[in-house]
Design an enzyme around this catalytic site. Structure first.
Site, short mmCIF file in Angstrom:
data_model
loop_
_atom_site.label_atom_id
_atom_site.label_comp_id
_atom_site.label_asym_id
_atom_site.label_seq_id
_atom_site.Cartn_x
_atom_site.Cartn_y
_atom_site.Cartn_z
N SER A 243 0.85 -1.18 0.00
CA SER A 243 0.00 0.00 0.00
C SER A 243 0.89 1.23 0.00
CB SER A 243 -0.88 0.01 1.26
OG SER A 243 -0.04 0.26 2.38
N LYS A 244 0.24 2.39 -0.02
CA LYS A 244 1.01 3.64 -0.03
C LYS A 244 2.02 3.69 1.10
CE LYS A 244 -2.13 6.76 -2.28
NZ LYS A 244 -3.40 7.31 -1.90
N ARG A 245 1.65 3.07 2.21
CA ARG A 245 2.55 3.08 3.37
C ARG A 245 3.85 2.33 3.08
NH1 ARG A 245 -0.78 0.48 6.96
NH2 ARG A 245 -2.53 1.24 5.76
N SER A 246 3.80 1.36 2.15
CA SER A 246 4.98 0.55 1.86
C SER A 246 5.99 1.29 0.99
CB SER A 246 4.58 -0.73 1.12
OG SER A 246 3.33 -1.20 1.51
N GLY A 247 5.58 2.34 0.34
CA GLY A 247 6.46 3.05 -0.60
C GLY A 247 5.64 3.43 -1.82
#
Ligand code: GLU
Length: 482
Positions: A243-247
């Site tokens: 997800s966006k949190r991963s990069g």
């Protein structure tokens, strides 16, 4: 039966890496079987969908060269069509109107949870009498349509996971048409797949629970459902859903970074699928030839940014300089360098000189900056190490010698350097590093003699001579000339 597959993104966000990989597998399967690959934009959620996102999705697919044979089709163009099918389903007795308001539902759900009962729709409206229904309709009470789920089991043979089954008690009487007459995803998707003659639905694992519901709509329509292949999710390095949190997860941002589309396709193709050997570098054509569902993993695959970087650098190294030139123009423009203003021959050599060091296209302007601009900063540690009076002495000699070279090419320059090294009985490093620092301001970079050839005699001599004016370093503050 001719294969027809589709990619059906919802334009509520950027083209996600996961959607791109789903598109790729659909594309591979279609091409392998001489079938058709269709693009359908699922924009029934009018509030959250936008034209801008649709354009971005299409641009992303174009960048990856995943050409679709039909479409884009827009679900929002077919709103009336979905409603028309309600009549057909109504005749089967398998759907019913539900007049419960969201507030009432919320209230009953809260009660169930507080009593520790699992909540699913409690069928309050299932057995309304004809009079009650008529009365509600007359009063213009809003209603939704729900599918009645009978007792039993629902199952299907997934092309990746094999038989998947669920007890119907776990499936709610789900909504297919909202009170504003718009279709819910599960309904629109079935009607569209049926209408478009989709033979194989290839999509993410996260849709398995939807598939159980969709099978009930096929049952009511009395049509054979397509085959299903549910792809494992793409995970991040912590094995959580990417997800966006991963990069970075938006496909076009990889383009902006300077990932080559072929490298990206190769990389995402191998997340969750492998041709069965250890090959890492595969072209799209090879993937088409080798693709099959039995080699798709059942469990999620990790998106390894480092591996993507490695793969991209391989693709850059293997690209022709001509191809890189075209791709690099916008990357240099961002750094205010217009490649078109320079002789192309020279730029092609510059590209050649660093292409094995670049991981992304965006690396090129930095790696080659000194070819276009005068040096503002000489590496500080380099100054201490390489601009000693002894080495400056060597550079003075060499500067004189290279002025006599007639054909100023890397071969001739190297010859002069070699002769000098032998004559003085010194190490190559004693002159190579100081020359590089003088020409580029850096202690690392392209092969020195090629670099000198690219600069040409006059500029090489100018940059070397500049070093001999010692006060430029006394003016250099914190690694920068002030
Ligand atoms: N619009 C759905 C999504 O973006 C499509 C799922 C499907 O392929 O049926 O997840």
């Amino acid at each position: 039966m001719a294969v027809r597959v589709r990619i059906a993104p919802s334009p509520t966000g950027y083209l996600h890496v996961g959607t791109a990989r789903t598109a790729l597998y659909n594309y591979l399967f279609a091409r392998k079987n001489n079938g058709k690959f269709i693009l359908r934009i699922e924009d029934t959620d009018v509030e959250r969908s936008s034209k801008e996102m649709t354009d971005i999705i299409i641009e992303g697919l174009k960048w990856l060269k995943l050409d679709y044979d039909e479409g884009p089709f827009f679900q929002s163009d077919y709103f009336s069509h979905y409603i028309d099918h309600i009549e057909r389903l109504q005749k089967t007795g398998g759907i019913y109107r539900c007049f419960c308001t969201p507030e009432e539902l919320e209230e009953r759900k809260r009660k169930a949870i507080s009593e520790k009962r699992a909540w699913k729709y409690d069928r309050k409206c299932l057995n309304l009498s004809q009079e009650e229904i008529e009365k509600n309709l007359k009063e213009n009470k809003p209603f939704v349509w729900r599918v009645f789920i009978p007792e039993g089991k629902t199952g299907f043979n997934d092309l990746i996971h094999g038989l998947i089954e669920k007890d119907n008690s776990e499936i709610e009487d789900f909504i297919i048409i909202r009170s504003d007459k718009t279709p819910v995803y599960n309904f629109a998707v079935v009607i569209d797949d049926y209408r478009m003659g989709i033979t194989h639905v290839i999509r993410g694992d996260d849709h398995i629970s939807n598939t159980f519901k969709q099978l009930h709509i096929y049952r009511l329509l009395g049509v054979k459902p397509p085959e299903f292949a549910h792809l494992p999710l793409i995970l991040d390095e912590k094995r959580a859903k990417l997800s966006k949190r991963s990069g970075t997860v938006s496909v076009l941002s990889f383009k902006d970074m300077g990932i080559l589309p072929e490298a990206f396709i190769n990389f995402i193709g191998l997340i969750g699928w492998s041709p069965g050997d250890n090959r890492e570098i595969l072209s799209l054509q090879e993937m088409i030839k080798l693709f099959s569902f039995d080699k798709v993993a059942k469990k999620g695959g990790v998106f390894d940014y480092k591996k993507l970087e490695w793969m991209n650098s391989k693709y850059i190294t293997n690209s022709t300089n001509e191809k890189l030139y075209e791709l690099l123009v916008p990357f240099y423009l961002k750094e205010n360098i217009d490649l078109k203003e320079y002789p192309k021959e020279k730029i092609l050599k510059i590209i050649e000189s660093v292409k094995e060091k670049a991981r992304y296209l965006k690396d090129f302007p930095f790696l080659t900056q000194f070819f276009f601009k005068d040096i503002e900063n000489y590496d500080k540690k380099g100054i201490e190490k390489y601009f000693t009076s002894e080495k400056i002495g060597y550079l003075k000699d060499l500067t004189k010698k290279i002025q006599n070279i007639k054909d100023f090419n890397s071969f001739e320059i190297e010859k002069v350097y070699k002769e000098y090294i032998d004559e003085k009985n010194i190490k190559g490093a004693d002159v190579i590093h100081p020359t590089r620092l003088a020409l580029s301001g850096r202690t690392e970079g392209p092969s020195l003699f090629l670099m000198m050839e690219i600069f040409g005699k006059e500029e090489s001599v100018r940059r070397l001579t500049r070093i001999f004016e010692f006060d430029i370093f006394t003016k250099q503050n914190d690694g920068g000339i002030v």
